[in-house]
Write a protein that holds these residues in place. Sequence first.
Motif, PDB file in Angstrom:
ATOM      1  N   ASN A  21       0.828  -1.199   0.000  1.00 58.54           N
ATOM      2  CA  ASN A  21       0.000   0.000   0.000  1.00 58.54           C
ATOM      3  C   ASN A  21       0.866   1.253   0.000  1.00 58.54           C
ATOM      4  OD1 ASN A  21       0.784  -0.471   2.699  1.00 58.54           O
ATOM      5  ND2 ASN A  21      -0.886   0.775   3.450  1.00 58.54           N
ATOM      6  N   LEU A  22       0.254   2.363  -0.362  1.00 63.12           N
ATOM      7  CA  LEU A  22       0.905   3.668  -0.391  1.00 63.12           C
ATOM      8  C   LEU A  22       0.737   4.306   0.981  1.00 63.12           C
ATOM      9  CD1 LEU A  22       2.242   5.853  -2.230  1.00 63.12           C
ATOM     10  CD2 LEU A  22      -0.062   6.712  -2.645  1.00 63.12           C
ATOM     11  N   SER A  23       1.808   4.923   1.494  1.00 57.82           N
ATOM     12  CA  SER A  23       1.733   5.573   2.801  1.00 57.82           C
ATOM     13  C   SER A  23       0.806   6.787   2.739  1.00 57.82           C
ATOM     14  CB  SER A  23       3.126   5.999   3.259  1.00 57.82           C
ATOM     15  OG  SER A  23       3.632   6.991   2.393  1.00 57.82           O
ATOM     16  N   ASP A  24       0.394   7.273   3.905  1.00 58.15           N
ATOM     17  CA  ASP A  24      -0.526   8.406   3.960  1.00 58.15           C
ATOM     18  C   ASP A  24       0.069   9.676   3.365  1.00 58.15           C
ATOM     19  OD1 ASP A  24      -2.491   6.880   5.170  1.00 58.15           O
ATOM     20  OD2 ASP A  24      -1.811   7.357   7.197  1.00 58.15           O
ATOM     21  N   ASP A  25       1.398   9.847   3.490  1.00 59.36           N
ATOM     22  CA  ASP A  25       2.032  11.038   2.936  1.00 59.36           C
ATOM     23  C   ASP A  25       2.451  10.855   1.473  1.00 59.36           C
ATOM     24  OD1 ASP A  25       4.130   9.300   3.270  1.00 59.36           O
ATOM     25  OD2 ASP A  25       5.407  10.710   4.368  1.00 59.36           O
ATOM     26  N   CYS A  26       2.131   9.708   0.890  1.00 59.53           N
ATOM     27  CA  CYS A  26       2.412   9.377  -0.519  1.00 59.53           C
ATOM     28  C   CYS A  26       3.909   9.359  -0.838  1.00 59.53           C
ATOM     29  CB  CYS A  26       1.704  10.337  -1.468  1.00 59.53           C
ATOM     30  SG  CYS A  26      -0.075  10.304  -1.324  1.00 59.53           S
ATOM     31  N   ALA A  27       4.756   9.190   0.160  1.00 59.10           N
ATOM     32  CA  ALA A  27       6.202   9.220  -0.055  1.00 59.10           C
ATOM     33  C   ALA A  27       6.805   7.837  -0.194  1.00 59.10           C
ATOM     34  CB  ALA A  27       6.891   9.957   1.093  1.00 59.10           C
ATOM     35  N   LYS A  28       6.081   6.804   0.206  1.00 60.73           N
ATOM     36  CA  LYS A  28       6.669   5.468   0.163  1.00 60.73           C
ATOM     37  C   LYS A  28       5.610   4.395  -0.060  1.00 60.73           C
ATOM     38  CE  LYS A  28       6.571   5.573   5.143  1.00 60.73           C
ATOM     39  NZ  LYS A  28       7.300   5.959   6.300  1.00 60.73           N
ATOM     40  N   ILE A  29       6.083   3.282  -0.594  1.00 62.27           N
ATOM     41  CA  ILE A  29       5.271   2.084  -0.746  1.00 62.27           C
ATOM     42  C   ILE A  29       5.638   1.166   0.425  1.00 62.27           C
ATOM     43  CG2 ILE A  29       4.921   0.003  -2.142  1.00 62.27           C
ATOM     44  CD1 ILE A  29       3.674   2.351  -3.484  1.00 62.27           C
ATOM     45  N   CYS A  30       4.667   0.775   1.197  1.00 62.50           N
ATOM     46  CA  CYS A  30       4.894  -0.108   2.342  1.00 62.50           C
ATOM     47  C   CYS A  30       4.413  -1.506   1.971  1.00 62.50           C
ATOM     48  CB  CYS A  30       4.123   0.383   3.563  1.00 62.50           C
ATOM     49  SG  CYS A  30       4.506   2.079   4.022  1.00 62.50           S
ATOM     50  N   TRP A  31       5.172  -2.522   2.380  1.00 65.37           N
ATOM     51  CA  TRP A  31       4.776  -3.889   2.093  1.00 65.37           C
ATOM     52  C   TRP A  31       4.964  -4.746   3.335  1.00 65.37           C
ATOM     53  CZ3 TRP A  31       8.586  -7.514   2.736  1.00 65.37           C
ATOM     54  CH2 TRP A  31       9.902  -7.080   2.653  1.00 65.37           C
ATOM     55  N   LYS A  32       4.145  -5.776   3.420  1.00 72.39           N
ATOM     56  CA  LYS A  32       4.208  -6.696   4.551  1.00 72.39           C
ATOM     57  C   LYS A  32       3.876  -8.092   4.036  1.00 72.39           C
ATOM     58  CE  LYS A  32       2.454  -7.561   9.119  1.00 72.39           C
ATOM     59  NZ  LYS A  32       1.620  -7.169  10.217  1.00 72.39           N
ATOM     60  N   VAL A  33       4.632  -9.086   4.497  1.00 73.12           N
ATOM     61  CA  VAL A  33       4.397 -10.473   4.091  1.00 73.12           C
ATOM     62  C   VAL A  33       3.158 -10.990   4.810  1.00 73.12           C
ATOM     63  CG1 VAL A  33       5.338 -12.804   4.116  1.00 73.12           C
ATOM     64  CG2 VAL A  33       6.844 -10.874   3.655  1.00 73.12           C
ATOM     65  N   ASN A  34       2.261 -11.626   4.060  1.00 73.85           N
ATOM     66  CA  ASN A  34       1.034 -12.208   4.626  1.00 73.85           C
ATOM     67  C   ASN A  34       1.266 -13.664   5.009  1.00 73.85           C
ATOM     68  OD1 ASN A  34      -0.274  -9.822   4.060  1.00 73.85           O
ATOM     69  ND2 ASN A  34      -1.056 -10.538   2.105  1.00 73.85           N
ATOM     70  N   GLY A  35       0.629 -14.101   6.075  1.00 74.63           N
ATOM     71  CA  GLY A  35       0.635 -15.520   6.447  1.00 74.63           C
ATOM     72  C   GLY A  35       1.986 -16.051   6.850  1.00 74.63           C
ATOM     73  N   SER A  36       2.859 -15.216   7.348  1.00 77.02           N
ATOM     74  CA  SER A  36       4.183 -15.666   7.749  1.00 77.02           C
ATOM     75  C   SER A  36       4.390 -15.350   9.218  1.00 77.02           C
ATOM     76  CB  SER A  36       5.249 -14.951   6.914  1.00 77.02           C
ATOM     77  OG  SER A  36       6.525 -15.287   7.381  1.00 77.02           O
ATOM     78  N   SER A  37       5.074 -16.228   9.896  1.00 77.98           N
ATOM     79  CA  SER A  37       5.348 -15.996  11.313  1.00 77.98           C
ATOM     80  C   SER A  37       6.515 -15.030  11.501  1.00 77.98           C
ATOM     81  CB  SER A  37       5.662 -17.316  12.005  1.00 77.98           C
ATOM     82  OG  SER A  37       6.806 -17.910  11.408  1.00 77.98           O
ATOM     83  N   SER A  38       7.263 -14.737  10.427  1.00 77.22           N
ATOM     84  CA  SER A  38       8.444 -13.872  10.540  1.00 77.22           C
ATOM     85  C   SER A  38       8.098 -12.385  10.650  1.00 77.22           C
ATOM     86  CB  SER A  38       9.367 -14.090   9.344  1.00 77.22           C
ATOM     87  OG  SER A  38       8.758 -13.601   8.173  1.00 77.22           O
ATOM     88  N   ASN A  39       6.870 -12.002  10.283  1.00 83.91           N
ATOM     89  CA  ASN A  39       6.432 -10.609  10.348  1.00 83.91           C
ATOM     90  C   ASN A  39       7.352  -9.691   9.537  1.00 83.91           C
ATOM     91  OD1 ASN A  39       4.632  -8.648  11.071  1.00 83.91           O
ATOM     92  ND2 ASN A  39       5.595  -8.212  13.033  1.00 83.91           N
ATOM     93  N   GLU A  40       7.757 -10.147   8.367  1.00 87.12           N
ATOM     94  CA  GLU A  40       8.667  -9.398   7.504  1.00 87.12           C
ATOM     95  C   GLU A  40       7.913  -8.242   6.849  1.00 87.12           C
ATOM     96  OE1 GLU A  40      11.722 -10.264   3.806  1.00 87.12           O
ATOM     97  OE2 GLU A  40      10.599 -11.901   4.687  1.00 87.12           O
ATOM     98  N   GLN A  41       8.569  -7.080   6.826  1.00 84.68           N
ATOM     99  CA  GLN A  41       7.969  -5.881   6.250  1.00 84.68           C
ATOM    100  C   GLN A  41       9.048  -4.997   5.677  1.00 84.68           C
ATOM    101  OE1 GLN A  41       6.128  -3.871   9.497  1.00 84.68           O
ATOM    102  NE2 GLN A  41       8.060  -3.318  10.456  1.00 84.68           N
ATOM    103  N   GLY A  42       8.639  -3.986   4.908  1.00 83.82           N
ATOM    104  CA  GLY A  42       9.612  -3.067   4.343  1.00 83.82           C
ATOM    105  C   GLY A  42       8.949  -1.868   3.704  1.00 83.82           C
ATOM    106  N   GLU A  43       9.792  -0.959   3.230  1.00 85.36           N
ATOM    107  CA  GLU A  43       9.332   0.264   2.602  1.00 85.36           C
ATOM    108  C   GLU A  43      10.181   0.540   1.369  1.00 85.36           C
ATOM    109  OE1 GLU A  43      10.070   3.064   5.705  1.00 85.36           O
ATOM    110  OE2 GLU A  43       8.178   2.654   6.712  1.00 85.36           O
TER     111      GLU A  43
END
Length: 181
Positions: free
Chosen positions: A46-68
């Motif tokens: 998804n796009l952040s509220d300030d429209c400056a970055k794309i945020c991503w998160k892995v679904n269905g994983s126990s590792s809770n991996e995310q990034g921007e």
Amino acid sequence: MGQVCACLEEIKEDQFSRERIQMMQQGDKFMRSIYLGLSSQELTVNLSDDCAKICWKVNGSSSNEQGEVDLTTIKQIRASGHQGLQFSGPDGKVVFDIQAEDASKRDKWMIAINELITTWETDPEKKPRSSVSSGGTSNKAEYFKNRQEEIAKREKEAAEKKAKYNIGGMKHTAQIMASRA
């Protein structure tokens, strides 16, 4: 009459642009290749509220991996294959590569992000400041490696500028001091 129509068209374009930004802020499901393409992960992007970055998160994983992905540094977004979407940095290197469920979803995102970047290029005051932080990613080592590279690049550019203006040394100061003696 022609001016009124042009004004109405501009209002419609702004409305469509806001709708595309809202669509991206709500987010969507994409896939990302891992393990050299042998497997894939489902991501929520998804796009952040300030429209400056794309945020991503892995679904269905126990590792809770995310990034921007910092959109302020992205120079190009292009289609890759039938459903792929690639984000390229200023050096042309692919920063982020995802696969949409279908080509229409990919095209919607590609148009919306390219429109956003084009808006920033035509009106630089609308471009947000980079807001990517180490807290927004689960891969801290990669974040800090990229951060160190950015700092080194800036230091190198500053040294080049300094060398450019530091050609004559203290010629005039030496002449004044000599004339006083």
